[in-house]
Design a protein around this motif. Structure first.
Motif, short mmCIF file in Angstrom:
data_model
loop_
_atom_site.label_atom_id
_atom_site.label_comp_id
_atom_site.label_asym_id
_atom_site.label_seq_id
_atom_site.Cartn_x
_atom_site.Cartn_y
_atom_site.Cartn_z
N PHE A 45 9.26 -20.46 -17.29
CA PHE A 45 10.94 -20.31 -17.31
C PHE A 45 11.05 -21.20 -18.45
O PHE A 45 10.75 -22.57 -18.57
CB PHE A 45 11.00 -21.16 -15.89
CG PHE A 45 12.44 -21.53 -15.81
CD1 PHE A 45 13.44 -20.33 -15.60
CD2 PHE A 45 12.97 -22.80 -16.00
CE1 PHE A 45 15.02 -20.84 -15.48
CE2 PHE A 45 14.14 -23.09 -15.82
CZ PHE A 45 15.27 -21.96 -15.39
N ASN A 46 11.98 -20.78 -19.43
CA ASN A 46 12.35 -21.38 -20.81
C ASN A 46 13.57 -20.80 -21.33
O ASN A 46 13.43 -20.13 -22.22
CB ASN A 46 11.06 -21.05 -21.75
CG ASN A 46 11.15 -22.03 -22.99
OD1 ASN A 46 11.88 -23.13 -22.91
ND2 ASN A 46 10.68 -21.68 -23.99
N PRO A 47 14.71 -21.19 -20.81
CA PRO A 47 16.08 -20.77 -21.43
C PRO A 47 16.16 -21.03 -22.65
O PRO A 47 15.58 -21.96 -23.33
CB PRO A 47 16.96 -21.66 -20.55
CG PRO A 47 16.35 -22.09 -19.29
CD PRO A 47 14.97 -22.32 -19.63
N LEU A 48 16.71 -20.13 -23.56
CA LEU A 48 16.91 -20.18 -24.89
C LEU A 48 17.60 -21.44 -25.19
O LEU A 48 17.28 -22.14 -26.23
CB LEU A 48 17.45 -19.02 -25.36
CG LEU A 48 18.01 -18.92 -26.90
CD1 LEU A 48 16.41 -19.02 -27.76
CD2 LEU A 48 18.26 -17.54 -27.41
N ALA A 49 18.66 -21.70 -24.76
CA ALA A 49 19.54 -22.85 -25.00
C ALA A 49 19.02 -24.24 -24.39
O ALA A 49 19.43 -25.26 -24.69
CB ALA A 49 21.09 -22.68 -24.74
N GLY A 50 17.96 -24.27 -23.40
CA GLY A 50 17.60 -25.09 -22.78
C GLY A 50 18.20 -25.34 -21.28
O GLY A 50 19.15 -24.44 -21.16
N TYR A 51 17.89 -25.86 -20.11
CA TYR A 51 18.11 -25.62 -18.92
C TYR A 51 19.30 -26.54 -18.71
O TYR A 51 19.12 -27.80 -19.00
CB TYR A 51 17.11 -25.92 -18.04
CG TYR A 51 17.14 -25.90 -16.64
CD1 TYR A 51 17.86 -24.89 -16.05
CD2 TYR A 51 16.80 -26.79 -15.85
CE1 TYR A 51 18.10 -24.61 -14.60
CE2 TYR A 51 17.19 -26.69 -14.35
CZ TYR A 51 17.65 -25.66 -13.79
OH TYR A 51 17.82 -25.43 -12.47
N GLN A 52 20.25 -25.84 -18.14
CA GLN A 52 21.52 -26.55 -17.87
C GLN A 52 22.39 -27.42 -18.75
O GLN A 52 23.04 -28.42 -18.53
CB GLN A 52 21.56 -27.49 -16.67
CG GLN A 52 20.92 -26.63 -15.41
CD GLN A 52 20.57 -27.40 -13.99
OE1 GLN A 52 20.71 -28.80 -14.08
NE2 GLN A 52 20.47 -26.76 -13.11
N VAL A 53 21.93 -26.84 -20.20
CA VAL A 53 22.92 -27.28 -21.17
C VAL A 53 23.79 -26.31 -21.51
O VAL A 53 23.73 -25.29 -21.34
CB VAL A 53 22.01 -27.80 -22.41
CG1 VAL A 53 20.64 -28.91 -22.16
CG2 VAL A 53 21.15 -26.65 -22.99
N ASP A 54 25.05 -27.02 -22.44
CA ASP A 54 26.14 -25.97 -22.88
C ASP A 54 25.27 -24.91 -23.46
O ASP A 54 24.63 -25.14 -24.53
CB ASP A 54 27.03 -26.86 -23.72
CG ASP A 54 27.85 -27.86 -22.97
OD1 ASP A 54 27.99 -27.46 -21.75
OD2 ASP A 54 28.33 -28.67 -23.46
N SER A 55 25.53 -23.80 -23.22
CA SER A 55 25.10 -22.58 -23.66
C SER A 55 25.91 -21.38 -24.33
O SER A 55 25.79 -20.91 -25.29
CB SER A 55 24.11 -21.93 -22.77
OG SER A 55 23.88 -20.57 -22.95
N ASP A 56 27.18 -21.23 -23.46
CA ASP A 56 27.88 -20.11 -23.77
C ASP A 56 27.07 -18.74 -24.28
O ASP A 56 27.30 -18.08 -25.35
CB ASP A 56 28.94 -20.44 -25.02
CG ASP A 56 30.05 -21.43 -24.45
OD1 ASP A 56 30.25 -21.15 -23.40
OD2 ASP A 56 30.47 -22.00 -25.51
N GLY A 57 26.16 -18.60 -23.46
CA GLY A 57 25.20 -17.60 -23.70
C GLY A 57 25.57 -16.16 -23.31
O GLY A 57 26.38 -15.96 -22.20
#
Length: 355
Positions: A332-344
């Motif tokens: 489990f490894n979100p591209l922007a980081g977990y629960q950080v500002d993403s606007d993904g």
């Protein structure tokens, strides 16, 4: 811990399946293999990626492929027995594993998605034991989990599958009740079946209402409980659904306790097409159980090319990072980081072939 005294339900289920296979030849048992290949090509981007990662990429991602077998035994007058074993297949990486990697937090990422056995009667309801879809998810989160891409089903605090022993009542005037003892933590400081889930479902013509409560981790008592409700309504080609969930925090040191999550979903089907849309919001919280936070939007289009083959297109947006992974994720490894500002953003084109 009582591991030495407890026969795991999933192991017991596999043993039961072996026993079913040894029934005499005249027994009315049917074994049906099944599977689903689900894969997408995607183009994703975030405002700012984690260090060492590009902020955009294109690639392939599995969308919950699986391979399984179901055995049914109806040789008894008063009870039907069904057993299922189903494995996750990451078709993009050609491995037997859950593409979300959520399973790796439990027992291992290549363990069965489902390994259960159920006994069902008309008058007394059903009893299901083993690795299974959970009562809280089925009642609260499933009604809005209707997209075809990898990004379906993330906007919830529900746990999808665990070892459990679940009893479901017969339907009475459309009302069904469920109680389930769940192994939420794999004995991480708790007993084996450490959590209770309770659910009610009421089906009235084209309207279905769901209500569920999760009483988490009976031994430690410091994990958040969960309360959720859902509604689904079908009218011709239209389908509308909504859910609301509240974490009920048991930690007095939290600054933002008891966060609420809600989802609004709608779809319309005509000929071979279905168009879908959903908005979801999760209140921000420092409760570690608050997996989904911020806003997310999703729209999709399905084309049912044949009985077995579906083609789909999907657009997904997340305000805070939680579902858009790095291109080579092995966990489990979100591209922007977990629960950080993403606007993904993620645009997916894919197919689903059922067999």
């Amino acid at each position: 811990m009582n591991q030495a005294r407890t026969l795991r339900l999933s192991a017991a289920t596999l043993a039961s399946l072996a026993a079913l296979g040894s029934l005499p030849a005249h027994a009315e048992m049917e074994v049906t293999p099944y599977g689903s290949l689900r894969i997408q090509t995607e183009a994703v981007s975030v405002d700012e990626a984690q260090p060492g990662e590009e902020d955009s990429y294109t690639g392939l991602r599995d969308a919950y492929s699986r391979l399984g077998a179901r055995a049914t035994y109806n040789d008894l007058d008063w009870v039907d027995i069904t057993a299922t074993v189903e494995f996750p297949i990451n078709s993009a990486l050609m491995r037997a594993e859950d593409p979300t990697f959520f399973q790796s937090f439990y027992k291992g990422n290549n363990k069965p998605r489902v390994a259960d056995i159920a006994a069902t009667t008309e008058s007394m309801g059903s009893l299901r034991v083993g690795t299974q879809w959970l009562a809280y998810y089925n009642s609260v989160a499933y009604p809005v989990d209707f997209f075809s891409s990898f990004y379906s089903g993330y906007a919830t605090q529900a746990t999808f599958r665990r070892d459990a022993a679940t009893y479901t009542t017969p339907s009475m005037a459309g009302l069904t009740g469920t109680v389930s003892a769940v192994d939420l933590t794999d004995e991480a400081g708790t007993s084996y079946l450490d959590t209770w889930q309770y659910a009610l479902s009421w089906a009235l013509n084209d309207l279905t209402l769901g209500l569920a409560y999760q009483d988490s981790e009976q031994d430690s008592g410091d994990q958040a409980d969960q309360l959720g409700a859902s509604l689904a309504y079908v009218m011709g080609g239209w389908r509308f659904a909504a859910k609301v969930e509240q974490l009920q925090s048991n930690d007095d040191t939290l600054q933002d306790e008891d966060p609420v999550t809600y989802n609004l979903y709608g779809s319309y089907s005509w000929n071979k097409y279905t168009v879908k849309a959903m908005f979801a919001n999760g209140e921000e919280s420092d409760d570690p159980a608050a997996f989904f936070q911020g806003d997310s939007y999703q729209v999709g289009l399905d084309y049912q090319y044949s009985d077995n083959l579906k083609l789909f297109a999907d657009y997904f947006y997340e305000e805070l990072g939680y579902a858009i992974y790095t291109p080579t994720s092995r966990s489990f490894n979100p591209l922007a980081g977990y629960q950080v500002d993403s606007d993904g953003q993620a645009i997916s084109l894919g197919l689903r072939y059922d067999f």
